[in-house]
Design a protein around this motif. Structure first.
Motif, mmCIF file in Angstrom:
data_model
loop_
_atom_site.group_PDB
_atom_site.id
_atom_site.type_symbol
_atom_site.label_atom_id
_atom_site.label_comp_id
_atom_site.label_asym_id
_atom_site.label_seq_id
_atom_site.Cartn_x
_atom_site.Cartn_y
_atom_site.Cartn_z
ATOM 1 N N ARG A 44 0.832 -1.208 0.000
ATOM 2 C CA ARG A 44 0.000 0.000 0.000
ATOM 3 C C ARG A 44 0.865 1.256 0.000
ATOM 4 O O ARG A 44 0.600 2.210 -0.742
ATOM 5 N N ASP A 45 1.917 1.247 0.835
ATOM 6 C CA ASP A 45 2.820 2.405 0.889
ATOM 7 C C ASP A 45 3.505 2.628 -0.458
ATOM 8 O O ASP A 45 3.604 3.761 -0.935
ATOM 9 N N GLU A 46 3.994 1.549 -1.062
ATOM 10 C CA GLU A 46 4.664 1.643 -2.353
ATOM 11 C C GLU A 46 3.698 2.134 -3.439
ATOM 12 O O GLU A 46 4.040 3.013 -4.234
ATOM 13 N N LEU A 47 2.500 1.577 -3.460
ATOM 14 C CA LEU A 47 1.511 1.985 -4.446
ATOM 15 C C LEU A 47 1.139 3.459 -4.256
ATOM 16 O O LEU A 47 1.080 4.223 -5.223
ATOM 17 N N GLY A 48 0.917 3.852 -3.025
ATOM 18 C CA GLY A 48 0.589 5.249 -2.734
ATOM 19 C C GLY A 48 1.694 6.191 -3.189
ATOM 20 O O GLY A 48 1.434 7.239 -3.790
ATOM 21 N N SER A 49 2.926 5.804 -2.943
ATOM 22 C CA SER A 49 4.071 6.621 -3.331
ATOM 23 C C SER A 49 4.174 6.727 -4.850
ATOM 24 O O SER A 49 4.384 7.811 -5.408
ATOM 25 N N ARG A 50 4.045 5.607 -5.539
ATOM 26 C CA ARG A 50 4.143 5.599 -7.003
ATOM 27 C C ARG A 50 2.994 6.384 -7.649
ATOM 28 O O ARG A 50 3.195 7.117 -8.615
ATOM 29 N N LEU A 51 1.780 6.228 -7.113
ATOM 30 C CA LEU A 51 0.653 6.979 -7.647
ATOM 31 C C LEU A 51 0.833 8.482 -7.405
ATOM 32 O O LEU A 51 0.468 9.303 -8.253
ATOM 33 N N SER A 52 1.419 8.837 -6.266
ATOM 34 C CA SER A 52 1.702 10.242 -5.992
ATOM 35 C C SER A 52 2.692 10.803 -7.008
ATOM 36 O O SER A 52 2.511 11.910 -7.517
ATOM 37 N N LEU B 294 3.166 9.779 -10.055
ATOM 38 C CA LEU B 294 2.452 9.903 -11.320
ATOM 39 C C LEU B 294 1.534 11.118 -11.297
ATOM 40 O O LEU B 294 1.486 11.897 -12.257
ATOM 41 N N LEU B 295 0.814 11.303 -10.209
ATOM 42 C CA LEU B 295 -0.120 12.419 -10.104
ATOM 43 C C LEU B 295 0.603 13.759 -10.188
ATOM 44 O O LEU B 295 0.171 14.665 -10.910
ATOM 45 N N VAL B 296 1.714 13.897 -9.483
ATOM 46 C CA VAL B 296 2.483 15.149 -9.532
ATOM 47 C C VAL B 296 2.954 15.418 -10.958
ATOM 48 O O VAL B 296 2.855 16.536 -11.471
ATOM 49 N N GLN B 297 3.426 14.390 -11.620
ATOM 50 C CA GLN B 297 3.881 14.539 -13.002
ATOM 51 C C GLN B 297 2.737 14.937 -13.926
ATOM 52 O O GLN B 297 2.865 15.851 -14.744
ATOM 53 N N LEU B 298 1.606 14.257 -13.799
ATOM 54 C CA LEU B 298 0.458 14.569 -14.653
ATOM 55 C C LEU B 298 -0.086 15.966 -14.382
ATOM 56 O O LEU B 298 -0.441 16.694 -15.314
ATOM 57 N N GLU B 299 -0.167 16.336 -13.118
ATOM 58 C CA GLU B 299 -0.658 17.678 -12.795
ATOM 59 C C GLU B 299 0.268 18.747 -13.381
ATOM 60 O O GLU B 299 -0.199 19.776 -13.864
ATOM 61 N N GLY B 300 1.552 18.488 -13.354
ATOM 62 C CA GLY B 300 2.510 19.435 -13.904
ATOM 63 C C GLY B 300 2.401 19.570 -15.418
ATOM 64 O O GLY B 300 2.542 20.656 -15.967
ATOM 65 N N ARG B 301 2.127 18.468 -16.094
ATOM 66 C CA ARG B 301 2.055 18.485 -17.562
ATOM 67 C C ARG B 301 0.675 18.734 -18.102
ATOM 68 O O ARG B 301 0.507 19.365 -19.134
ATOM 69 N N LEU B 302 -0.335 18.197 -17.436
ATOM 70 C CA LEU B 302 -1.690 18.274 -17.986
ATOM 71 C C LEU B 302 -2.563 19.289 -17.277
ATOM 72 O O LEU B 302 -3.697 19.514 -17.661
ATOM 73 N N GLY B 303 -2.074 19.873 -16.208
ATOM 74 C CA GLY B 303 -2.849 20.862 -15.483
ATOM 75 C C GLY B 303 -3.656 20.244 -14.366
ATOM 76 O O GLY B 303 -3.577 19.059 -14.086
ATOM 77 N N GLY B 304 -4.433 21.074 -13.737
ATOM 78 C CA GLY B 304 -5.290 20.602 -12.649
ATOM 79 C C GLY B 304 -4.602 20.593 -11.304
ATOM 80 O O GLY B 304 -5.144 20.107 -10.340
ATOM 81 N N ALA B 305 -3.373 21.149 -11.238
ATOM 82 C CA ALA B 305 -2.669 21.169 -9.950
ATOM 83 C C ALA B 305 -3.396 22.091 -8.984
ATOM 84 O O ALA B 305 -3.942 23.119 -9.370
ATOM 85 N N ARG B 306 -3.385 21.722 -7.736
ATOM 86 C CA ARG B 306 -4.000 22.571 -6.701
ATOM 87 C C ARG B 306 -3.149 23.792 -6.488
ATOM 88 O O ARG B 306 -1.945 23.758 -6.531
#
Length: 168
Positions: free
Chosen positions: A145-153, A155-167
């Motif tokens: 769970r920790d590893e998955l959470g970290s990896r998804l985070s 990915l999310l940071v990367q996608l938000e930076g490239r595709l927008g939608g960052a808080r």
């Protein structure tokens, strides 16, 4: 380990087009399938309280910020459109879970706060919802769970930076 549905789809694509790089499909396809299955489960504790995930997200945003929010702020907090927020707020107001107050200086602006009933509902439901989500993830050990959470985070940071939608 049994193959998941995405592995089957990848095999089919590789059979008809052996040179095709299906790597992205193996990640994004699995994320989309997981999201679809989680959506179908529809959050049992929320459903039993007559709430959708989106409505609970609005209530939770007001509760966790612990202040009145405008509909625009709620849209940003919940990654929703203004129209969707307006519709959800109307339903929550009809159930006496939120109240709207007009702005003293600008009548076009509303401020949303939880009613006592809304606050009590969020405070009661959140532990139940987290327990439900813990059960959904029970097949993964803590390290996974920790590893998955970290990896998804990541990915999310990367996608938000490239595709927008960052808080902000």
């Amino acid at each position: 380990m049994t193959d998941d549905i995405v592995a089957s789809v990848v095999r089919q694509w590789q059979a008809v087009n052996p040179g095709l790089d299906t790597g992205p499909m193996e990640i994004i396809g699995r994320i989309n399938r997981c999201a679809a299955l989680l959506q179908q489960a529809e959050d049992a504790p929320l459903r039993s309280a007559g709430l959708t995930r989106a409505e609970f997200d609005l209530l939770g945003a007001v509760r966790r910020t612990d202040r009145e929010l405008t509909p625009g702020e709620l849209a940003r907090e919940t990654f929703s459109s203004g129209a969707a927020v307006t519709k959800r707020l109307r339903a929550l107001q009809d159930r006496a879970l939120v109240e709207r107050r007009g702005d003293d200086r600008d009548r076009r602006v509303a401020h949303v706060r939880l009613t006592d009933e809304g606050r009590a509902l969020v405070d009661r439901l959140l532990p139940e919802q987290l327990a439900y989500e813990r059960t959904v993830l029970a097949g993964l050990d803590e390290d996974a769970r920790d590893e998955l959470g970290s990896r998804l985070s990541e990915l999310l940071v990367q996608l938000e930076g490239r595709l927008g939608g960052a808080r902000r």
